[in-house]
Design an enzyme around this catalytic site. Structure first.
Site, PDB file in Angstrom:
ATOM      1  N   MET A   1       0.833  -1.194   0.000  1.00 16.75           N
ATOM      2  CA  MET A   1       0.000   0.000   0.000  1.00 16.75           C
ATOM      3  C   MET A   1       0.872   1.250   0.000  1.00 16.75           C
ATOM      4  O   MET A   1       2.047   1.177   0.235  1.00 16.75           O
ATOM      5  CB  MET A   1      -0.872   0.054   1.223  1.00 16.75           C
ATOM      6  N   ILE A 159      -6.265   4.514  -3.612  1.00 10.87           N
ATOM      7  CA  ILE A 159      -7.339   4.246  -2.672  1.00 10.87           C
ATOM      8  C   ILE A 159      -6.937   3.115  -1.727  1.00 10.87           C
ATOM      9  O   ILE A 159      -6.719   1.978  -2.149  1.00 10.87           O
ATOM     10  CB  ILE A 159      -8.668   3.968  -3.410  1.00 10.87           C
ATOM     11  N   GLU A 160      -6.834   3.447  -0.441  1.00 11.21           N
ATOM     12  CA  GLU A 160      -6.345   2.495   0.553  1.00 11.21           C
ATOM     13  C   GLU A 160      -7.098   2.616   1.873  1.00 11.21           C
ATOM     14  O   GLU A 160      -7.863   3.553   2.090  1.00 11.21           O
ATOM     15  CB  GLU A 160      -4.854   2.744   0.816  1.00 11.21           C
ATOM     16  N   ASP A 161      -6.841   1.654   2.725  1.00 10.72           N
ATOM     17  CA  ASP A 161      -7.322   1.656   4.107  1.00 10.72           C
ATOM     18  C   ASP A 161      -8.839   1.872   4.156  1.00 10.72           C
ATOM     19  O   ASP A 161      -9.586   1.214   3.451  1.00 10.72           O
ATOM     20  CB  ASP A 161      -6.547   2.698   4.917  1.00 10.72           C
TER      21      ASP A 161
END
Length: 340
Positions: A1, A159-161
């Site tokens: 990530m 786009i993460e977490d």
């Protein structure tokens, strides 16, 4: 990530990956039908854009971009990260204004030297615009502020977490990007996400399906093939396996041919030691990825990060070096060989 400011996960190393791609626009599509695959000749590669490694100007002892250009031959950078300032307003790291500061000055210097930039919105940590903006139109407006500030040709949504895991937010990002594509004809968009060694997980596949269902003609669905938590073979082989899984997901969702699906996917690796203990991406792995990208004409080949593309020295933190023995910009010099 990928990481924005502060810490990423609980891993001791605080780094992450990303990159850029071929310029093309898939045909326009309606909300009721997925975009159809473009004719092979419709894909107009912009070679330098296809290889735009990440540089983070907010930390990690960033090098002067023009120095990197001279040393490694790179023309495009993916600059990270734009975040929310606490509301639906974009700022670098959530705190530095888009214009009038060192970030804008760096972009101007890159362009003056014959290069250009992709701006990346998101990352692992910090306040995300996708969550702070309450509607797709508001989010598109925030993205538009970034595009307008720099007259961007390409935008990356990392786009993460929590932004990635929330289905409502995933849909908001997709719908906002569709608005952006409509209002900015010709702009290239990338959506970058984590992956398993076999391709996107259920959440990633859902994001791609939402994009297809909305008629989002996204130029590159991009994965970060590292921080696997276990894999077989080399990291190069695991990256290829993950990309094959991504290709299958994009082909299935959009109804593309194999060739068109490959041209709508990309990779953002990580150089050297990753956030996972015992996981290292070598220059040989980068060459494996390069060969695969060339074979299939991927939309993007990037990595995290230019900051880390040097050997570590005394007192150097993990965001500013690769953790492996290397010459300066050894990984960048491999990536810039990719021409779409």
């Amino acid at each position: 990530m990928h990481k924005s400011i502060g810490v990423r996960c609980a891993a001791p190393l605080l780094a992450t990956a990303l990159g850029s791609a071929a310029l093309l626009l898939a045909p326009a599509a309606t909300a009721s039908a997925a975009p159809t695959a473009p004719a092979p000749g419709a894909i107009a590669a912009v070679p330098a854009m296809a290889a735009a490694p990440y540089e983070y100007l907010g930390w990690g002892s960033p090098q002067k971009p023009t120095d990197v250009m001279k040393a490694a031959g790179v023309k495009w950078f993916t600059l990270a990260f734009v975040l929310s300032d606490g509301g639906c307003n974009p700022k670098w790291d959530g705190s530095r204004a888009l214009t009038g500061g060192s970030d804008e000055a760096a972009i101007k210097s890159i362009r003056a030297a014959g290069g250009d930039v992709v701006v990346s919105v998101g990352g692992w940590s910090g306040n995300k615009l996708g969550e702070k903006c309450s509607s797709a139109s508001a989010l598109a407006g925030a993205y538009q502020k970034v595009i307008d500030a720099y007259r961007l040709k390409a935008l990356d949504i990392d786009i993460e977490d929590t932004e990635f895991s929330n289905a409502t937010v995933r849909q908001r990002v997709v719908d906002a990007l569709k608005i952006v594509k409509t209002k900015n004809p010709g702009i290239v968009t990338y959506v970058t996400m984590g992956t398993t060694p076999s391709g996107p997980d259920a959440t990633g596949k859902d994001l791609i399906k939402r994009g297809a269902a909305a008629g989002l003609a996204n130029d590159g669905w991009v994965i970060m093939p590292f921080d696997f938590g276990g894999h077989s073979g080399t990291m190069g082989q695991a990256s290829v396996s993950a990309l094959e899984g991504l290709k299958a997901a994009v082909k299935s969702a959009y109804g593309y041919t194999d060739d068109a699906a490959y041209r709508h996917i990309g990779v953002s690796s990580m150089n050297g030691k990753t956030d996972e203990a015992g996981e290292t991406v070598t220059t040989a792995d980068f060459r494996t990825i390069l060969g695969y990208a060339r074979q299939h004409h991927l939309a993007r080949y990037a990595f995290w990060s230019v900051n880390r593309d040097r050997a570590c020295g005394s007192g150097t933190d993990a965001d500013a070096c690769s953790g492996v023995a290397q010459s300066p910009y050894e990984f960048t010099k491999i990536v810039v060989q990719y021409q779409g």
